[in-house]
Write a protein that holds these residues in place. Structure first.
Motif, PDB file in Angstrom:
ATOM      1  N   ASP A 372       0.838  -1.194   0.000  1.00 25.46           N
ATOM      2  CA  ASP A 372       0.000   0.000   0.000  1.00 25.46           C
ATOM      3  C   ASP A 372       0.873   1.245   0.000  1.00 25.46           C
ATOM      4  OD1 ASP A 372       0.854   0.466   2.655  1.00 25.46           O
ATOM      5  OD2 ASP A 372      -0.897  -0.544   3.495  1.00 25.46           O
ATOM      6  N   GLN A 373       0.233   2.397   0.064  1.00 27.14           N
ATOM      7  CA  GLN A 373       0.976   3.650  -0.075  1.00 27.14           C
ATOM      8  C   GLN A 373       1.933   3.894   1.085  1.00 27.14           C
ATOM      9  OE1 GLN A 373       0.293   4.939  -3.058  1.00 27.14           O
ATOM     10  NE2 GLN A 373       2.035   6.327  -2.881  1.00 27.14           N
ATOM     11  N   ASN A 374       1.609   3.389   2.265  1.00 30.75           N
ATOM     12  CA  ASN A 374       2.544   3.534   3.380  1.00 30.75           C
ATOM     13  C   ASN A 374       3.871   2.842   3.081  1.00 30.75           C
ATOM     14  OD1 ASN A 374       0.859   5.039   5.070  1.00 30.75           O
ATOM     15  ND2 ASN A 374      -0.132   3.206   5.873  1.00 30.75           N
ATOM     16  N   ASP A 375       3.810   1.716   2.390  1.00 31.90           N
ATOM     17  CA  ASP A 375       5.038   1.018   2.009  1.00 31.90           C
ATOM     18  C   ASP A 375       5.858   1.856   1.037  1.00 31.90           C
ATOM     19  OD1 ASP A 375       4.347  -1.348   3.484  1.00 31.90           O
ATOM     20  OD2 ASP A 375       2.969  -1.877   1.867  1.00 31.90           O
ATOM     21  N   MET A 376       5.170   2.563   0.142  1.00 32.27           N
ATOM     22  CA  MET A 376       5.900   3.423  -0.796  1.00 32.27           C
ATOM     23  C   MET A 376       6.546   4.597  -0.061  1.00 32.27           C
ATOM     24  SD  MET A 376       5.492   1.663  -3.474  1.00 32.27           S
ATOM     25  CE  MET A 376       5.325   0.234  -2.374  1.00 32.27           C
ATOM     26  N   ASP A 377       5.878   5.105   0.972  1.00 32.61           N
ATOM     27  CA  ASP A 377       6.491   6.151   1.790  1.00 32.61           C
ATOM     28  C   ASP A 377       7.781   5.647   2.423  1.00 32.61           C
ATOM     29  OD1 ASP A 377       4.337   7.749   1.198  1.00 32.61           O
ATOM     30  OD2 ASP A 377       3.360   7.515   3.146  1.00 32.61           O
ATOM     31  N   THR A 378       7.749   4.405   2.901  1.00 26.29           N
ATOM     32  CA  THR A 378       8.935   3.816   3.517  1.00 26.29           C
ATOM     33  C   THR A 378      10.075   3.696   2.513  1.00 26.29           C
ATOM     34  OG1 THR A 378       7.595   2.565   5.094  1.00 26.29           O
ATOM     35  CG2 THR A 378       9.845   1.781   4.703  1.00 26.29           C
ATOM     36  N   LEU A 379       9.778   3.145   1.332  1.00 25.87           N
ATOM     37  CA  LEU A 379      10.821   2.969   0.318  1.00 25.87           C
ATOM     38  C   LEU A 379      11.362   4.306  -0.154  1.00 25.87           C
ATOM     39  CD1 LEU A 379      12.555   1.360  -1.590  1.00 25.87           C
ATOM     40  CD2 LEU A 379      10.595   1.129  -3.141  1.00 25.87           C
ATOM     41  N   SER A 380      10.496   5.272  -0.380  1.00 27.34           N
ATOM     42  CA  SER A 380      10.980   6.571  -0.876  1.00 27.34           C
ATOM     43  C   SER A 380      11.865   7.259   0.155  1.00 27.34           C
ATOM     44  CB  SER A 380       9.799   7.470  -1.255  1.00 27.34           C
ATOM     45  OG  SER A 380       8.962   7.732  -0.153  1.00 27.34           O
TER      46      SER A 380
END
Length: 456
Positions: A372-380
């Motif tokens: 989900d988008q929280n995971d993308m926040d983590t990766l970015s």
């Protein structure tokens, strides 16, 4: 190559370098699908231990794909800096990791080292590194490239504005572009993925993006991400292109499935250098992503991390302005969940930087993936810390044409704020002249796309 090791009372035997490389990978659904992955965590750890003790010369002398039958293998082999290679050929993969992570060695040292390594060596060391190792190593390496403007400087997080439209409607695309610019996004490139891959449509998109660039005197570059031959036809007819684009695979057969060849890339290089509209020397934009070779049955039982590294071995021949991995775009068949996407993004960024590439990442996933988008926040956030050259932004993090999730324009603005990073210097100066940025931070005027309508 026959190797074995004993771990917790069990003996694990590996019969080829290809098998060791595949089973040393962190968990990948794509490798599972290909039937080449480790059966369990213990076998994966055993493969890592064996891989760590393999000499770099053994990797070079044991090609996973014969250079006589694969032009990517041949290109990677031919591009090795022999002087550097001779200094490190008797290192183990573990020795290579220690050198890379040592505080005694700078990013310049790593770039020199990388020139003497094959893509398979770089993939091998990535397999025995932790996520934090990948962040630390990549953060040392700064690569500045020049198209119309320069990106890659210390303290800079550049961005691609991706204002796609489901029907390539020029006004719709421009409206989305205005939103991107209002958030300070677009310094790496204004890049459109077209729905319609015709000469006329590509020309129209190139003319429209160049019109906006010229109208507002934006220090950036434009590109339309269609097949390279379609772009070439448009450029031949006078379409203004700063960059030329193509997706790459890590095998000759994979590239043939994309409808490209090395000779075609050479021809495109000549064209964009002769009649492209950029002033700087770096005029290629390449994309890749783990799993593409498997999807075209062109993987030859080689794991997807190694194949991705080979994409970068191909890309570095052409001195690109930007390269990025579209890390979660292909879907859960290749990267099952957020854990695999995060790991792949960090691997790809590190491997690209070790190849001397101006590496970016499309921090993205598909809706049928366990992410989900929280995971993308983590990766970015991890990538920003690792010194990624650029990331990609789409309106509200949802690409309405390609139907996948990425970062939003305001996500990238937030990353810059949190990590104390800025746009590329020329773009920052432009934002400040417009009043959208002050002292490296967005002003109250930022985030409103109508700003550009009011200043037409």
């Amino acid at each position: 190559m026959y190797r074995k090791t004993t771990l917790y009372g069990l003996t694990y035997e590996f019969h080829s370098l290809k098998e060791i490389m595949a089973k040393a990978n962190e968990s990948r659904s794509g490798d599972d699908l290909a039937g080449i992955s480790a059966e369990n965590m213990k076998e994966r750890m055993a493969a890592k231990l064996v891989l760590a003790d393999i000499l770099l010369s053994d990797i070079r002398n044991t090609p996973l794909l014969d250079p006589d039958t694969d032009d990517v293998s041949q290109l990677i082999e031919n591009n090795v800096n022999e002087e550097v290679y001779q200094l490190v050929k008797n290192w183990t993969v573990a020795d290579l990791r220690e050198y890379i992570l040592s505080d005694e060695h700078t990013g310049k040292d790593l770039l020199t080292l990388g020139s003497g390594l094959t893509s398979e060596m770089i993939a091998a060391v990535a397999k025995i590194m932790s996520n934090l190792d990948l962040v630390q190593a990549a953060s040392k390496i700064k690569i500045i490239t020049h198209c119309q403007t320069k990106i890659g400087q210390q303290g800079v997080l550049a961005s691609r504005a991706q204002p796609n439209h489901p029907s390539d409607h020029l006004k719709g695309m421009t409206a989305s572009l205005y939103e991107a610019l209002s958030f300070g996004i677009g310094d790496a490139v204004i890049g459109i993925n077209p729905v319609i891959d015709t000469t006329e449509n590509i020309s129209a998109l190139l003319h429209e993006t160049k019109k906006v660039i010229d109208q507002f005197q934006i220090p950036t570059q434009n590109c339309v991400l269609s097949h390279v031959t379609s772009q070439m036809r448009a450029i031949e007819k006078g379409a203004p292109a700063d960059l030329i684009f193509q997706s790459l695979a890590g095998t000759q057969a994979g590239n043939e499935s994309f409808g490209i060849s090395l000779s075609m890339l050479e021809e495109a290089t000549t064209m964009i250098n002769e009649i492209g509209t950029a002033t700087g020397p770096n005029r290629w934009y390449f994309e890749s992503g783990q799993g593409s070779e498997l999807s075209s049955d062109a993987h030859f039982d080689i794991d997807q991390v190694t194949l991705e590294a080979r994409c970068y071995g191909l890309a570095r021949k052409f001195n690109p302005f930007i390269v990025n991995t579209v890390v979660g775009f292909i879907g859960p068949e290749y990267l099952y969940d957020s854990k695999q996407v995060i790991r792949a993004g960090l691997e790809d960024h590190f491997m690209g930087k070790m190849h001397g590439l101006p590496m970016g990442v499309d921090v993205c996933y598909t809706n049928h993936m366990n992410a989900d988008q929280n995971d993308m926040d983590t990766l970015s956030t991890l990538l920003g810390t690792a010194g990624v050259n650029f990331v990609i932004g789409v309106p509200m993090a949802d690409d309405c044409m390609l139907n996948y999730q990425s970062l939003s324009y305001h996500d990238i603005a937030t990353l810059r704020s949190v990590l104390r990073l800025e746009p590329a210097p020329a773009f920052k100066g432009w934002l400040e002249r417009l009043g959208l940025m002050e002292n490296g931070r967005l002003t109250k005027l930022a985030g409103d796309p109508t700003f550009f309508l009011q200043n037409v």
